[in-house]
Structures are given as C-alpha cells and as structure tokens.
Design a protein around this motif. Structure first.
Motif, PDB file in Angstrom:
ATOM      1  N   LEU A 350       4.839   4.710   0.092  1.00 22.81           N
ATOM      2  CA  LEU A 350       4.014   3.520   0.349  1.00 22.81           C
ATOM      3  C   LEU A 350       3.849   3.275   1.847  1.00 22.81           C
ATOM      4  O   LEU A 350       2.730   3.040   2.331  1.00 22.81           O
ATOM      5  CB  LEU A 350       4.643   2.290  -0.310  1.00 22.81           C
ATOM      6  CG  LEU A 350       3.944   0.952  -0.042  1.00 22.81           C
ATOM      7  CD1 LEU A 350       2.582   0.923  -0.715  1.00 22.81           C
ATOM      8  CD2 LEU A 350       4.806  -0.220  -0.511  1.00 22.81           C
ATOM      9  N   TRP A 351       4.945   3.331   2.593  1.00 21.69           N
ATOM     10  CA  TRP A 351       4.874   3.013   4.017  1.00 21.69           C
ATOM     11  C   TRP A 351       4.181   4.127   4.792  1.00 21.69           C
ATOM     12  O   TRP A 351       3.488   3.859   5.787  1.00 21.69           O
ATOM     13  CB  TRP A 351       6.275   2.754   4.570  1.00 21.69           C
ATOM     14  CG  TRP A 351       6.959   1.645   3.836  1.00 21.69           C
ATOM     15  CD1 TRP A 351       8.092   1.714   3.079  1.00 21.69           C
ATOM     16  CD2 TRP A 351       6.511   0.284   3.753  1.00 21.69           C
ATOM     17  NE1 TRP A 351       8.397   0.498   2.539  1.00 21.69           N
ATOM     18  CE2 TRP A 351       7.449  -0.411   2.932  1.00 21.69           C
ATOM     19  CE3 TRP A 351       5.435  -0.424   4.285  1.00 21.69           C
ATOM     20  CZ2 TRP A 351       7.322  -1.770   2.646  1.00 21.69           C
ATOM     21  CZ3 TRP A 351       5.305  -1.780   3.989  1.00 21.69           C
ATOM     22  CH2 TRP A 351       6.238  -2.431   3.188  1.00 21.69           C
ATOM     23  N   GLU A 352       4.343   5.371   4.338  1.00 26.28           N
ATOM     24  CA  GLU A 352       3.622   6.458   4.986  1.00 26.28           C
ATOM     25  C   GLU A 352       2.112   6.298   4.809  1.00 26.28           C
ATOM     26  O   GLU A 352       1.338   6.522   5.753  1.00 26.28           O
ATOM     27  CB  GLU A 352       4.072   7.808   4.424  1.00 26.28           C
ATOM     28  CG  GLU A 352       5.473   8.245   4.848  1.00 26.28           C
ATOM     29  CD  GLU A 352       6.590   7.545   4.092  1.00 26.28           C
ATOM     30  OE1 GLU A 352       7.763   7.742   4.431  1.00 26.28           O
ATOM     31  OE2 GLU A 352       6.280   6.781   3.139  1.00 26.28           O
ATOM     32  N   ARG A 353       1.700   5.888   3.617  1.00 27.03           N
ATOM     33  CA  ARG A 353       0.268   5.672   3.384  1.00 27.03           C
ATOM     34  C   ARG A 353      -0.257   4.513   4.229  1.00 27.03           C
ATOM     35  O   ARG A 353      -1.376   4.555   4.745  1.00 27.03           O
ATOM     36  CB  ARG A 353       0.000   5.422   1.900  1.00 27.03           C
ATOM     37  CG  ARG A 353       0.285   6.622   1.005  1.00 27.03           C
ATOM     38  CD  ARG A 353      -0.264   6.432  -0.395  1.00 27.03           C
ATOM     39  NE  ARG A 353       0.337   5.326  -1.131  1.00 27.03           N
ATOM     40  CZ  ARG A 353       1.484   5.413  -1.820  1.00 27.03           C
ATOM     41  NH1 ARG A 353       2.154   6.568  -1.849  1.00 27.03           N
ATOM     42  NH2 ARG A 353       1.949   4.375  -2.479  1.00 27.03           N
ATOM     43  N   SER A 354       0.562   3.470   4.354  1.00 31.29           N
ATOM     44  CA  SER A 354       0.163   2.334   5.185  1.00 31.29           C
ATOM     45  C   SER A 354      -0.008   2.764   6.640  1.00 31.29           C
ATOM     46  O   SER A 354      -0.974   2.371   7.316  1.00 31.29           O
ATOM     47  CB  SER A 354       1.210   1.218   5.079  1.00 31.29           C
ATOM     48  OG  SER A 354       0.844   0.093   5.844  1.00 31.29           O
ATOM     49  N   ALA A 355       0.907   3.576   7.134  1.00 36.24           N
ATOM     50  CA  ALA A 355       0.820   4.051   8.515  1.00 36.24           C
ATOM     51  C   ALA A 355      -0.399   4.940   8.713  1.00 36.24           C
ATOM     52  O   ALA A 355      -1.076   4.870   9.752  1.00 36.24           O
ATOM     53  CB  ALA A 355       2.093   4.805   8.884  1.00 36.24           C
ATOM     54  N   GLU A 356      -0.708   5.779   7.730  1.00 35.42           N
ATOM     55  CA  GLU A 356      -1.878   6.657   7.825  1.00 35.42           C
ATOM     56  C   GLU A 356      -3.170   5.838   7.880  1.00 35.42           C
ATOM     57  O   GLU A 356      -4.087   6.153   8.651  1.00 35.42           O
ATOM     58  CB  GLU A 356      -1.910   7.619   6.640  1.00 35.42           C
ATOM     59  CG  GLU A 356      -0.845   8.704   6.701  1.00 35.42           C
ATOM     60  CD  GLU A 356      -0.792   9.523   5.423  1.00 35.42           C
ATOM     61  OE1 GLU A 356      -1.633   9.278   4.523  1.00 35.42           O
ATOM     62  OE2 GLU A 356       0.093  10.389   5.311  1.00 35.42           O
ATOM     63  N   ARG A 357      -3.257   4.800   7.053  1.00 36.29           N
ATOM     64  CA  ARG A 357      -4.460   3.956   7.079  1.00 36.29           C
ATOM     65  C   ARG A 357      -4.613   3.285   8.437  1.00 36.29           C
ATOM     66  O   ARG A 357      -5.709   3.206   8.985  1.00 36.29           O
ATOM     67  CB  ARG A 357      -4.398   2.912   5.962  1.00 36.29           C
ATOM     68  CG  ARG A 357      -4.768   3.439   4.589  1.00 36.29           C
ATOM     69  CD  ARG A 357      -4.937   2.300   3.604  1.00 36.29           C
ATOM     70  NE  ARG A 357      -3.671   1.589   3.377  1.00 36.29           N
ATOM     71  CZ  ARG A 357      -2.809   1.868   2.420  1.00 36.29           C
ATOM     72  NH1 ARG A 357      -3.055   2.855   1.580  1.00 36.29           N
ATOM     73  NH2 ARG A 357      -1.698   1.179   2.291  1.00 36.29           N
ATOM     74  N   ALA A 358      -3.489   2.770   8.966  1.00 32.02           N
ATOM     75  CA  ALA A 358      -3.555   2.110  10.269  1.00 32.02           C
ATOM     76  C   ALA A 358      -3.962   3.097  11.363  1.00 32.02           C
ATOM     77  O   ALA A 358      -4.737   2.763  12.268  1.00 32.02           O
ATOM     78  CB  ALA A 358      -2.212   1.471  10.602  1.00 32.02           C
ATOM     79  N   ALA A 359      -3.442   4.322  11.281  1.00 32.37           N
ATOM     80  CA  ALA A 359      -3.770   5.336  12.285  1.00 32.37           C
ATOM     81  C   ALA A 359      -5.235   5.748  12.216  1.00 32.37           C
ATOM     82  O   ALA A 359      -5.790   6.232  13.211  1.00 32.37           O
ATOM     83  CB  ALA A 359      -2.872   6.554  12.101  1.00 32.37           C
ATOM     84  N   SER A 360      -5.859   5.547  11.060  1.00 33.82           N
ATOM     85  CA  SER A 360      -7.260   5.951  10.910  1.00 33.82           C
ATOM     86  C   SER A 360      -8.244   4.903  11.413  1.00 33.82           C
ATOM     87  O   SER A 360      -9.451   5.145  11.434  1.00 33.82           O
ATOM     88  CB  SER A 360      -7.563   6.259   9.438  1.00 33.82           C
ATOM     89  OG  SER A 360      -7.624   5.059   8.665  1.00 33.82           O
ATOM     90  N   VAL A 361      -7.741   3.724  11.802  1.00 32.42           N
ATOM     91  CA  VAL A 361      -8.633   2.678  12.330  1.00 32.42           C
ATOM     92  C   VAL A 361      -9.169   3.142  13.680  1.00 32.42           C
ATOM     93  O   VAL A 361      -8.397   3.404  14.611  1.00 32.42           O
ATOM     94  CB  VAL A 361      -7.890   1.342  12.488  1.00 32.42           C
ATOM     95  CG1 VAL A 361      -8.812   0.290  13.113  1.00 32.42           C
ATOM     96  CG2 VAL A 361      -7.370   0.858  11.139  1.00 32.42           C
ATOM     97  N   PRO A 362     -10.480   3.265  13.844  1.00 32.40           N
ATOM     98  CA  PRO A 362     -11.042   3.786  15.100  1.00 32.40           C
ATOM     99  C   PRO A 362     -10.999   2.744  16.212  1.00 32.40           C
ATOM    100  O   PRO A 362     -10.889   1.539  15.972  1.00 32.40           O
ATOM    101  CB  PRO A 362     -12.490   4.123  14.719  1.00 32.40           C
ATOM    102  CG  PRO A 362     -12.808   3.200  13.588  1.00 32.40           C
ATOM    103  CD  PRO A 362     -11.529   3.005  12.829  1.00 32.40           C
ATOM    104  N   GLU A 363     -11.094   3.213  17.427  1.00 34.75           N
ATOM    105  CA  GLU A 363     -11.089   2.335  18.590  1.00 34.75           C
ATOM    106  C   GLU A 363     -12.243   1.334  18.532  1.00 34.75           C
ATOM    107  O   GLU A 363     -12.103   0.189  18.974  1.00 34.75           O
ATOM    108  CB  GLU A 363     -11.176   3.158  19.877  1.00 34.75           C
ATOM    109  CG  GLU A 363     -11.374   2.342  21.150  1.00 34.75           C
ATOM    110  CD  GLU A 363     -10.271   1.312  21.382  1.00 34.75           C
ATOM    111  OE1 GLU A 363     -10.559   0.289  22.024  1.00 34.75           O
ATOM    112  OE2 GLU A 363      -9.135   1.531  20.915  1.00 34.75           O
TER     113      GLU A 363
END
Length: 435
Positions: A350-363
């Motif tokens: 769950l937390w890995e998926r949350s981190a991946e989504r956050a990392a995919s937010v573009p500048e």
C-alpha cells in the motif's frame, strides 16, 4: 516500459487555452490549466472555513504571516525578538486558571457549608464538575496506531537524536505511527515527556532528505520556544476552548426551540461571549509568536536537511488531499473486492503504491498547486503562516550543506524497523477508510 510510454502519451497532449489561446500541455490525470493566464488554475474554489473562530484565526495567521515574511526577508534576525506582550499573555493565562480554582473553591464551600438548603449543594456540585472539566491537562500518551519505544526502533531514534542535536534540543521518549498525512510533536505527563507523531500518509511520499527536513521542522519547535507549547499558556488555551464547547448551544436542524431552550441560550450568551473575548485576546497575543516559531522551525529544517529538501517537503504538503483520496480509494476497492484481491492482501505494498503515485505528480501540477496556495492563502492549519510564504523564505535563504545526511544503509535499517508498524497501519487503512 509500457507504463513509461503510457505516461509519456498522457503528458504529450496539447490543447489551446480558451482564454488566451496559449498551448496547454496536459496530463489527463490532473487539472488542465494555463500557465500564461491562470485559466482554470483553481477549479475547486476556496477551502471551507469551520466557524467564526477559525475564520478569525486564519485572518490573523495570514496577516501576521505576511508581516513576519517581510521582516525576515529584509533581515533574517529581525524577528528573533519576541513581542512585548509576553507579560500580558501570562497574566491572562493565570487569570484563566484562577477562574478554574475559584470554581473549585466555591463548589467545595457550597457543598460543605450549604447543607441547610437544597440548592447550594447542587450548585456546588455543578461548579466542581465544571472545575474538573476545565482543569489544566498535561496530556496523556494516547495513540491510534503503533507505539514505538527506543528498543523497538533504535536506528530511528538515533536519527531523531541526531536531528534534535543539530537544531539545539534533545530527542523524544516515544514515537507514534499512524496513517495521517501529518507529523507533529507534543509533550505528555507531569514530567513533560516528548512524543513524535509520524503519519505514514506523509512520511511515505517523502524522499530521504525531505524526511530529515520534516524531523528538523518538528523538533525545531522545541528549540524555538513556541509559547503555545508551554504549560501555562497551552493549558489556558485548552481550558478556554473547553469553555466554548460547553457554552455553545447545540442546534437541531428543522426543529423549533422550546421556551426553556431559548431562555437557556440567553443565559449562556453573556458567559459565552466573555469566554470568546478572552480566547480571542489570547489568540491575538500569542499568534505572532506562533507564526515566528513556524518560520524558525522551517529554518531548522533547512539547516539540517538543505533548502531543496525543505522546499520539497512543502511541495509534498500540497498533495495531502490527493494522497488521502487515493488511500480511501484503495480501501473501497479492497472492501468491494474490485480487482479480486482480499482486503488483507490489498494492504501489501500500500505505501509503495502511494509513494509511486506521489512520485508521478509532474512539476507542472506542483506549480499549479503552488499558485492555488498563493491565491487561497493556503496553510497547514488555521495557525500556520501561508505555505507559499514559508516556501519563499526557505528558497530565499543562503544555501548551505545539510547538517544531517541519511545514507541508504541507515534508511534501509529504519525502514526495517518501521515495517511491522507500516503493515499494521496499512491493514487499518484498508479496513477502516472505506466506511
């Protein structure tokens, strides 16, 4: 590879702005907006404000935040001297606690000396109950998530100690882990023991140095002398809010009040407005120092983790609603068996998926959120300075090397210590958020 191609396809779309005609590159996962004219930059509108008191807090926080921001830009040491209202603040706080003592003494006297009547002992008991409800509270170690002591997470505590030493204070006695998109420090017990609260919703979307910045900011509050965290003033504010809670009438929608209810409301009006006035006074007298403490806590974050890490942390604070929404979606999908996985299995990763989504937010999305924060005067809560002003001061400071750097080995050791708590909290998220 396929995921990267899909993401690239989403981000390569372009559409002309309906306002100014400029090309708008957009990702369909996020709001379409125009950088040239700010078309659709804030489709959601301003955040709702809960009640008159919070509205007042936000107005004062914004005003003082702007004043201190200007002073600190001109001279980084200009705001080190506290306001001259400290003596008056202590007098008001003592008066609040003296009122509680007077209620207790009056209640005891009415109970002990008033037995020749029926009314006096009853009134005395009411006063004693009120005094008990308003007594200064020094906090208890309450927690909804796992509680980690030093023996449970020695590497985490070692990191906290190192950061605390770098900001000029000492570490904590307990660490609480839950799912919140937040972090905080508090004291509990008569001895004033310290507790650090780590919300995995926030922690898991941060990079290594951003986590150091988070710890530096929170522990910096102990070094900066925030008056609201002191026992005298903090407990006085808590007592006033308790008064307001008990004196505010409960309204039932679509039901006419009875005559006794209306009379009770009228009788409560005078003490309620008196308490409101004292609470407002104490808020005004302490809020500027509270704002100053937040700015200096940001400075502590820069000192221990670097300006880039502190600015990155503030950007992550802007995606809190998105992270919380994603966690609720995960819970609903698991509870309804969408995708076929049982709820317990959905907690894995769950937390890995949350981190991946956050990392995919573009500048580009972060830039939009920063503009929205400036438009709305966004802040973490009703007492913090506006986030965009905090970020501007962080970036305006002199660049310096981080005092604390966490390497991959230490990060892995801390992750291993947090692993049982992460799984416990993930299962709670899947179980509880769907409701």
């Amino acid at each position: 590879m396929e995921d990267q191609l899909t993401a690239a396809a989403r981000q390569s779309k372009v559409q002309p702005c309906p306002e100014c005609g400029a090309d708008i590159p957009y990702d369909e996962r996020f709001v379409m907006w125009c950088t040239a004219c700010d078309w659709n930059v804030d489709p959601g509108g301003a955040e709702p404000v809960r009640g008159r008191f919070e509205a007042m807090q936000r107005r004062l926080a914004h005003r003082y935040g702007e004043q201190l921001h200007t002073e600190l830009l001109a001279d980084p040491d200009a705001a080190k001297v506290r306001d001259r209202s400290g003596t008056l603040v202590r007098v008001v706080a003592v008066a609040v606690h003296a009122t509680t003592v007077a209620l207790a003494v009056g209640g005891i006297l009415l109970v002990v000396l008033g037995w020749n009547t029926v009314v006096q002992p009853v009134v005395g008991v009411i006063l004693l109950v009120a005094a008990v409800a308003l007594r200064p509270r020094f906090g208890k170690l309450r927690h909804d998530g796992p509680l980690l002591r030093r023996a449970d997470a020695p590497r985490l505590y070692s990191l906290v100690d190192e950061v605390a030493s770098a900001v000029g204070t000492y570490g904590v006695d307990a660490v609480i882990v839950d799912a919140e998109f937040n972090a905080s420090v508090a004291t509990f017990g008569l001895k004033g023991q310290r507790v650090l609260h780590i919300g995995l919703g926030l922690w898991e979307v941060l990079g290594r140095q951003e986590r150091i910045a988070l710890l530096g900011h929170e522990l910096g509050h102990y070094a900066n002398g925030d008056p609201r965290r002191g026992r005298l003033i903090g407990t006085a504010l808590a007592s006033l809010h308790t008064w307001l809670y008990f004196l505010t009438p409960v309204r039932t929608p679509h039901r006419r009040r009875t005559v006794p209810e209306m009379l009770t409301d009228v009788l409560m009006d005078v003490p309620r407005w008196a308490v409101y006035g004292v609470a407002l006074l104490l808020e005004r007298l302490t809020l500027r120092d509270k704002q100053r403490a937040e700015y200096f806590a940001d400075r502590a974050a820069v000192r221990v983790a670097s300006a880039a890490a502190a600015a990155g942390l503030m950007d992550r604070l802007l995606i809190g609603d998105s992270v919380a929404s994603a966690l609720r979606t995960e819970s609903v999908r698991a509870q309804t068996r969408i995708g076929g996985a049982p709820p317990r299995a959905a907690a894995d990763g769950l937390w890995e998926r949350s981190a991946e989504r956050a990392a995919s937010v573009p500048e580009r999305e972060y830039e939009r959120l920063r503009r929205v924060a400036a438009l709305r005067g966004h802040s973490v809560d009703a007492t913090h300075p506006p986030t965009h002003l905090r970020r501007h001061l962080v970036e305006a400071g002199e660049p310096a090397a981080a005092a604390v750097v966490i390497d991959s080995e230490a990060a892995a050791a801390i992750a291993a210590e947090l692993a049982p708590a992460r799984m416990t909290v993930a299962r709670a998220v899947i179980r509880d958020l769907a409701g």
